[in-house]
Design a protein around this motif. Sequence first.
Motif, PDB file in Angstrom:
ATOM      1  N   GLN A 292      17.145 -18.891  -8.321  1.00  0.00           N
ATOM      2  CA  GLN A 292      17.431 -19.727  -8.917  1.00  0.00           C
ATOM      3  C   GLN A 292      15.640 -20.461 -10.009  1.00  0.00           C
ATOM      4  OE1 GLN A 292      17.073 -22.338  -5.483  1.00  0.00           O
ATOM      5  NE2 GLN A 292      16.072 -23.922  -6.497  1.00  0.00           N
ATOM      6  N   ASN A 293      15.072 -20.088  -9.768  1.00  0.00           N
ATOM      7  CA  ASN A 293      13.256 -20.160 -10.163  1.00  0.00           C
ATOM      8  C   ASN A 293      12.846 -19.071 -10.277  1.00  0.00           C
ATOM      9  OD1 ASN A 293      13.185 -22.010  -7.408  1.00  0.00           O
ATOM     10  ND2 ASN A 293      12.212 -23.149  -9.359  1.00  0.00           N
ATOM     11  N   ARG A 294      13.266 -18.076 -10.501  1.00  0.00           N
ATOM     12  CA  ARG A 294      12.811 -16.373 -10.878  1.00  0.00           C
ATOM     13  C   ARG A 294      12.666 -16.781 -12.268  1.00  0.00           C
ATOM     14  NH1 ARG A 294      15.409 -11.300  -8.538  1.00  0.00           N
ATOM     15  NH2 ARG A 294      13.670 -11.058  -6.441  1.00  0.00           N
ATOM     16  N   SER A 295      11.513 -16.531 -13.565  1.00  0.00           N
ATOM     17  CA  SER A 295      11.335 -17.192 -14.525  1.00  0.00           C
ATOM     18  C   SER A 295      11.744 -15.918 -15.576  1.00  0.00           C
ATOM     19  CB  SER A 295       9.519 -17.016 -14.373  1.00  0.00           C
ATOM     20  OG  SER A 295       8.982 -16.319 -15.820  1.00  0.00           O
ATOM     21  N   ILE A 296      12.016 -16.266 -16.707  1.00  0.00           N
ATOM     22  CA  ILE A 296      12.611 -15.069 -17.365  1.00  0.00           C
ATOM     23  C   ILE A 296      11.496 -14.610 -18.470  1.00  0.00           C
ATOM     24  CG2 ILE A 296      15.572 -15.671 -17.609  1.00  0.00           C
ATOM     25  CD1 ILE A 296      14.167 -16.934 -20.459  1.00  0.00           C
ATOM     26  N   MET A 297       9.947 -15.234 -18.180  1.00  0.00           N
ATOM     27  CA  MET A 297       9.458 -14.094 -18.928  1.00  0.00           C
ATOM     28  C   MET A 297       7.576 -13.899 -18.378  1.00  0.00           C
ATOM     29  SD  MET A 297       9.281 -16.010 -22.804  1.00  0.00           S
ATOM     30  CE  MET A 297      10.867 -14.654 -22.483  1.00  0.00           C
ATOM     31  N   ASN A 298       7.021 -14.392 -17.375  1.00  0.00           N
ATOM     32  CA  ASN A 298       6.627 -13.525 -16.405  1.00  0.00           C
ATOM     33  C   ASN A 298       7.526 -13.397 -14.720  1.00  0.00           C
ATOM     34  OD1 ASN A 298       5.720 -16.636 -17.626  1.00  0.00           O
ATOM     35  ND2 ASN A 298       3.519 -14.383 -17.892  1.00  0.00           N
ATOM     36  N   VAL A 299       7.279 -12.217 -14.686  1.00  0.00           N
ATOM     37  CA  VAL A 299       7.718 -11.181 -13.512  1.00  0.00           C
ATOM     38  C   VAL A 299       6.922 -10.418 -12.435  1.00  0.00           C
ATOM     39  CG1 VAL A 299       9.053  -9.506 -12.560  1.00  0.00           C
ATOM     40  CG2 VAL A 299       9.644 -10.980 -14.459  1.00  0.00           C
ATOM     41  N   PRO A 300       6.410 -11.213 -11.565  1.00  0.00           N
ATOM     42  CA  PRO A 300       5.155 -10.736 -10.733  1.00  0.00           C
ATOM     43  C   PRO A 300       6.450  -9.602  -9.522  1.00  0.00           C
ATOM     44  CG  PRO A 300       5.725 -13.084 -10.485  1.00  0.00           C
ATOM     45  CD  PRO A 300       6.409 -13.012 -11.410  1.00  0.00           C
ATOM     46  N   LEU A 308      -1.061   2.128  -3.491  1.00  0.00           N
ATOM     47  CA  LEU A 308      -1.227   3.028  -4.525  1.00  0.00           C
ATOM     48  C   LEU A 308      -0.903   1.765  -5.838  1.00  0.00           C
ATOM     49  CD1 LEU A 308       2.675   3.715  -3.471  1.00  0.00           C
ATOM     50  CD2 LEU A 308       0.625   4.886  -3.825  1.00  0.00           C
ATOM     51  N   ASN A 309      -1.918   0.185  -6.091  1.00  0.00           N
ATOM     52  CA  ASN A 309      -2.062  -0.358  -7.057  1.00  0.00           C
ATOM     53  C   ASN A 309      -2.446   0.323  -8.299  1.00  0.00           C
ATOM     54  OD1 ASN A 309      -0.340  -2.171  -6.019  1.00  0.00           O
ATOM     55  ND2 ASN A 309      -2.127  -3.718  -6.080  1.00  0.00           N
ATOM     56  N   GLN A 310      -3.759   1.193  -7.578  1.00  0.00           N
ATOM     57  CA  GLN A 310      -4.238   1.494  -9.157  1.00  0.00           C
ATOM     58  C   GLN A 310      -3.982   2.673  -9.479  1.00  0.00           C
ATOM     59  OE1 GLN A 310      -6.603  -0.340 -10.358  1.00  0.00           O
ATOM     60  NE2 GLN A 310      -6.668  -1.560  -8.391  1.00  0.00           N
ATOM     61  N   SER A 329      -5.505 -13.864  -9.052  1.00  0.00           N
ATOM     62  CA  SER A 329      -5.350 -15.269  -8.251  1.00  0.00           C
ATOM     63  C   SER A 329      -4.010 -14.417  -7.047  1.00  0.00           C
ATOM     64  CB  SER A 329      -5.068 -16.334  -8.243  1.00  0.00           C
ATOM     65  OG  SER A 329      -3.955 -16.128  -9.332  1.00  0.00           O
ATOM     66  N   VAL A 330      -3.653 -13.793  -7.078  1.00  0.00           N
ATOM     67  CA  VAL A 330      -1.993 -13.533  -6.675  1.00  0.00           C
ATOM     68  C   VAL A 330      -2.645 -11.965  -6.120  1.00  0.00           C
ATOM     69  CG1 VAL A 330      -0.547 -15.351  -7.101  1.00  0.00           C
ATOM     70  CG2 VAL A 330      -0.471 -13.309  -8.951  1.00  0.00           C
ATOM     71  N   GLY A 331      -2.858 -11.192  -6.875  1.00  0.00           N
ATOM     72  CA  GLY A 331      -2.809  -9.344  -7.041  1.00  0.00           C
ATOM     73  C   GLY A 331      -1.552  -8.814  -7.207  1.00  0.00           C
ATOM     74  N   GLY A 332      -0.765  -7.708  -7.029  1.00  0.00           N
ATOM     75  CA  GLY A 332       0.081  -6.815  -7.609  1.00  0.00           C
ATOM     76  C   GLY A 332       0.120  -6.787  -8.687  1.00  0.00           C
ATOM     77  N   MET A 333       1.560  -6.950  -9.084  1.00  0.00           N
ATOM     78  CA  MET A 333       1.870  -6.914 -10.790  1.00  0.00           C
ATOM     79  C   MET A 333       2.131  -7.677 -11.524  1.00  0.00           C
ATOM     80  SD  MET A 333       0.259  -3.568 -10.660  1.00  0.00           S
ATOM     81  CE  MET A 333      -0.660  -2.755  -9.054  1.00  0.00           C
TER      82      MET A 333
END
Length: 361
Positions: A292-300, A308-310, A329-333
């Motif tokens: 219900q709160n998933r952004s349609i503009m920014n998908v983390p 494996l991030n790098q 501040s949140v990391g990941g992608m």
Amino acid sequence: MSVYNFCAGPAMLPAAVMEKAQKEFINWQNLGCSIMEVSHRSPAFLSVAERAEENLRKLMGISDEYAVLFMHGGGRGQFSAVPLNLTSASDQIGNYIVSGTWSKTAEIEAQKFCQTHACNVIQRVDGKLSTTPVSQWDLNNNAKFIHYCTNETVDGIEINEVPSFNDQLIVADMSSNILSKEIDVNQFDVIYAGAQKNIGPSGLSIVVIRKSIIGNKQTAIPCIQDYQLAYENNSMFNTPPTFSWYLAGVVFEWLLEQGGVSEVEQVNAEKARLLYDYIDNSKLYRNAISEQNRSIMNVPFQLADESLNQQFLAESEQQGLLALEGHRSVGGMRASIYNAMPLEGVKALVKFMHEFEGKVL
Ligand SMILES: *Cc1c(COP(=O)(O)O)cnc(C)c1O
């Protein structure tokens, strides 16, 4: 190779907009110079300015009861402008809904200018983050306004429900989702947005404000943040960010050519569905926001194995998929898929993510 830029902001602009601006860059409509090199009070610029406002009114369905202001200072400029313009003394109260990074930052800035009542609305249910229903928000009864952020750009949290509470003014920071979907402007008293996500170049901020509430402000307000001065001077109390205003106008024309916000909304929904569906069905990636709160503009999204991030970032960049690193501040992608991101860009991202998963798992 096509390059797709997933930067959260300043973000990619539509290719057609950049081409038009390039064509007009040196010689605007046979003026012999650029629109950037003329007075903001010249007929040439005034026609650009008026047309941009007209088109934004058309796109968002903004009635004559509202003023549209083109101001300086981006999103954060409004964090101070809002309390200065909506309270007449610093002992008055603003309700600040906290749903992530930007709404929290707005509340901290407002503490300088008014009393703030911060309401945290984030909850975690079965490991997923969501916002509590508006009816459960713990609001202060005596506040002048409710400030909230409709789309948390860093956290990827979008609030679709619009609050309403007695006669308190509803103020929305729409910096990262303005013009992404149809809204009813009449449910709001102030809508503002820094331009560099979904509108144009950075520096400009757009404020849509109910005319009847303009002027009930603090006395010690900087003139360039004063909504009343901006309104009375057609956003030209001082020199406005003319290039950003011009380019915003080119974006508005492009949006109208796409069929307006309702058409763009459908493409945005399709882009977001494609990406979230893929993430939910993969073993390597996950997104922690409730549906219900998933952004349609920014998908983390996070990789199950962060080491494996790098490699993910290096290889995606080689494939022309730029700026996928999450906020520090949140990391990941994070993939920002604003109006300017075509469906093909999201398809290319999903294809890459799928190939990467197949290789490393
Ligand atoms: C980017 C952003 C801001 C800050 O914008 P600046 O122009 O950098 O001040 C504020 N709010 C939201 C929701 C944003 O996405």
